[in-house]
Design a protein around this motif. Structure first.
Motif, PDB file in Angstrom:
ATOM      1  N   SER A 137      84.697   1.536   7.560  1.00  0.00           N
ATOM      2  CA  SER A 137      85.098   2.194   8.810  1.00  0.00           C
ATOM      3  C   SER A 137      85.223   3.703   8.626  1.00  0.00           C
ATOM      4  CB  SER A 137      86.422   1.609   9.313  1.00  0.00           C
ATOM      5  OG  SER A 137      86.297   0.217   9.571  1.00  0.00           O
TER       6      SER A 137
ATOM      7  N   TYR B 162      82.816   6.366  10.450  1.00  0.00           N
ATOM      8  CA  TYR B 162      83.452   7.277  11.406  1.00  0.00           C
ATOM      9  C   TYR B 162      83.235   8.742  11.030  1.00  0.00           C
ATOM     10  CZ  TYR B 162      86.962   8.964  14.699  1.00  0.00           C
ATOM     11  OH  TYR B 162      87.587   9.600  15.732  1.00  0.00           O
ATOM     12  N   ASN B 163      83.215   9.050   9.747  1.00  0.00           N
ATOM     13  CA  ASN B 163      83.167  10.446   9.318  1.00  0.00           C
ATOM     14  C   ASN B 163      81.792  10.909   8.844  1.00  0.00           C
ATOM     15  OD1 ASN B 163      86.035  11.100   9.618  1.00  0.00           O
ATOM     16  ND2 ASN B 163      86.354   9.680   7.933  1.00  0.00           N
TER      17      ASN B 163
ATOM     18  N   GLU C 281      79.291  -1.521  10.569  1.00  0.00           N
ATOM     19  CA  GLU C 281      80.637  -1.943  10.974  1.00  0.00           C
ATOM     20  C   GLU C 281      80.678  -3.430  11.303  1.00  0.00           C
ATOM     21  OE1 GLU C 281      84.694  -1.113  11.527  1.00  0.00           O
ATOM     22  OE2 GLU C 281      83.059   0.077  10.673  1.00  0.00           O
TER      23      GLU C 281
ATOM     24  N   VAL D 137      84.559   2.905  16.233  1.00  0.00           N
ATOM     25  CA  VAL D 137      84.189   3.550  14.960  1.00  0.00           C
ATOM     26  C   VAL D 137      82.752   4.065  14.990  1.00  0.00           C
ATOM     27  CG1 VAL D 137      83.849   3.151  12.501  1.00  0.00           C
ATOM     28  CG2 VAL D 137      85.918   2.329  13.608  1.00  0.00           C
TER      29      VAL D 137
ATOM     30  N   HIS E 297      82.549   7.089  17.135  1.00  0.00           N
ATOM     31  CA  HIS E 297      83.499   8.154  16.773  1.00  0.00           C
ATOM     32  C   HIS E 297      84.527   8.374  17.878  1.00  0.00           C
ATOM     33  CE1 HIS E 297      80.626   9.118  13.563  1.00  0.00           C
ATOM     34  NE2 HIS E 297      79.692   9.012  14.490  1.00  0.00           N
TER      35      HIS E 297
ATOM     36  N   ILE F  32      88.098   6.403  18.846  1.00  0.00           N
ATOM     37  CA  ILE F  32      89.085   5.351  18.703  1.00  0.00           C
ATOM     38  C   ILE F  32      90.133   5.521  19.790  1.00  0.00           C
ATOM     39  CG2 ILE F  32      90.860   4.349  17.235  1.00  0.00           C
ATOM     40  CD1 ILE F  32      88.120   3.771  16.240  1.00  0.00           C
TER      41      ILE F  32
END
Length: 542
Positions: free
Chosen positions: A193, A197-198, A210, A430, A433, A435
């Motif tokens: 995750s 996400y990053n 994911e 996720v 990007h 949440i």
């Protein structure tokens, strides 16, 4: 005249003693011999052909077939077919209208499959066997401990069900194993995750990674819970009768093998069993058909999303921001149609095509991945029938244990709903990007392609500012709101300051900087932008 007279003369009537006649004018006869040498059939056919205008059409009382008093319920298959035809034609009209309005929006080269995203996706996939191997090691140690405890009990002639020390030892061992499994599974999901996400910006690669992480997390949990109960049944002789007969083929701890766990990894189910119903052979033509279906539907979903859904979403932003309720309702109805079509295509591609192909490859026998959810009389029935793998996991590992611990049915269902909502939030939030609709500062701008120099965006914003200042009132009349996009760049203090200046000087709530991109390479120059601004605003000078 003689011929006319013969034509208008009444027809000859058969003798009354030849055949009996019914009240409705039809004549019954068993004599099929020709009459006057001309007739080839029975007398009834010859007589009825002469009395075509007096047939008793209304011979009994009848009701309309759609009336409530109708004897038989009519079939509405024709109406269903008509509705399908109308639905198809309406959507085809919208497709034609879409092409006439926007042209062809499909662009394969515009997809930004970054090398970093692909490499990270591969690495995350290869990490999964590592976590599965850790789960195997944990269960192998637990099985070794259980066999040792059982051997010691036999040597000391202890009765495990009545031994408080054995029960305490089992609880202590289970807590240790549960913590080990929990850390291993959660670490797998957490690493995936955070990486998606990053670091992974392409939504498809992020979604696949994911989804795989969530599936493996659920499978590790099921693997731990199931083996815990099997281990408990091994240590307590009176619990052996509760073990399903199917499991006798591979009893605990013979099921703790890498091959058994590897099969569970690929099996189209989320609940672990030592033994599954299996088919005898693999039908490769069946697999080829299912994969062809999945591929065709995936292409259809991509085309429908890019060509039809994306323009509708873009055009709906301003309507929703301006709180124009009729326009919002109209956009929602448009989006609901294409969303339903895409959802149905995705459902068939996943639950009918992909899962059946995977089940055939794995020789997995139980292929009831869904039931007739389209005939569900309630929302609860729909949730229990459209996704059977998730339903089986929730019922077996969450709902049933909670009810067994004294929870009410409603409380257990509510907890299942919350747990499912968290998983869906991870699955959607996720990769996008986003949440719980909380954006970080870097996500204020749309990640459309590779990062570009922030200074280029600032330069364009300054050009726009120089053009807006001379005629602020004129600009305010046509610029009501827009979206700031910088092709994947990052927002810093200067960019936010520029937005605030436009907000306070031009009197608009949202600022738009149009910055077309093609795979991360800008196709617009400053001169082109200034020229476009002059055309829109009517400026005489920069």
């Amino acid at each position: 005249m003689a011929a006319i007279a013969r034509t208008l003369s009444p027809p000859e009537i058969a003798s009354h003693d030849a055949t009996p006649a019914h009240a409705n004018g039809s004549v019954l006869s068993s004599n099929s011999s020709p009459v006057n040498g001309n007739a080839t059939g029975p007398i009834t056919r010859d007589i009825s052909s002469k009395y075509r205008h007096i047939a008793a059409v209304h011979s009994r009382a009848r009701t309309s077939c759609l009336s409530r008093d109708a004897e038989l319920t009519p079939s509405f298959l024709g109406f269903k077919n008509l509705m399908v035809i109308v639905l198809v034609v309406m959507n085809l009209r919208l497709v034609v209208e879409n092409f006439m309005k926007y042209g062809v929006l499909i662009c394969i080269r515009c997809h930004d499959y970054r090398r970093q995203d692909i490499l990270l996706g591969i690495v995350l996939y290869l990490l999964v066997p590592c976590h599965l191997f850790v789960a195997y090691i944990i269960e192998l140690a637990a099985a070794h401990q259980a066999k040792g405890a059982l051997g010691r009990a036999k040597r000391h002639s202890e009765d495990p069900p009545d031994s408080a020390q054995a029960a305490k030892s089992f609880r202590t061992t289970w807590l240790t194993i549960a913590w080990a499994h929990g850390i291993n599974a959660t670490l797998s999901l957490l690493v995936t995750s955070l990486t998606v996400y990053n670091l992974i910006h392409h939504p498809l690669i992020g979604t696949i990674s994911e989804v795989h992480a969530i599936i493996v997390w659920l499978k590790i949990c099921s693997y731990a819970f199931t083996n815990r109960d099997l281990r408990h049944a091994l240590l307590k002789a009176d619990s052996a009768s509760s073990i399903p007969e199917l499991y006798s083929v591979c009893p605990y701890p013979r099921n703790i093998t890498l091959s058994n766990l590897s099969y569970f990894w690929w099996a189209p189910t989320l609940v672990y069993q030592p033994v599954y119903p299996r088919t005898s052979t693999i039908h490769w033509p069946f697999i080829a058909k299912r994969l062809a279906e999945a591929t065709s539907l995936s292409i259809f979903i991509w085309l429908a999303s890019a060509q039809y859904a994306a323009p509708l979403l873009h055009n709906s932003v301003f309507k929703i921001a301006s709180l124009d309720l009729p326009s919002i309702l109209e956009r929602l109805m448009k989006l609901s149609t294409i969303s339903l079509v895409i959802w149905l295509a995705g459902f068939f591609a996943v639950f009918q095509s992909v899962l059946n192909a995977l089940a055939e490859i794995m020789r997995f026998g139980d292929r009831e991945f869904y039931t007739e959810w389209w005939n569900s009389p309630s929302v609860g029935t729909y949730w229990r029938t459209w996704n059977k793998p998730i339903y089986h996991f929730m019922k077996r590992h969450i709902y049933a244990p909670l009810v067994g611990r004294g929870w009410s049915s409603n409380a257990a269902s509510a907890w299942v709903f919350v747990f499912s909502g968290v998983l869906h939030e991870l699955l959607v939030g996720v990769p996008t990007h986003n949440i719980l609709d909380v954006h970080d500062q870097d996500a204020l701008l749309t990640y459309q392609s590779r990062s570009t120099a922030v200074s280029e965006m600032h330069h364009i914003v300054k050009i726009l500012l120089r053009g807006l200042y001379p005629k602020v009132d004129e600009v305010s009349r046509f610029l009501k709101g827009a979206v700031l996009s910088n092709a994947g760049g990052r927002v810093n203090a200067d960019a936010l300051r520029s937005i605030m200046v436009l907000d306070s000087m031009a009197g608009v709530g949202t600022v738009m900087v149009v910055y077309p991109t093609d795979g991360g390479r800008a196709q617009i120059t400053d001169d082109m932008l200034k020229m476009k601004l002059k055309e829109r605003v009517g400026l005489e000078k920069e």
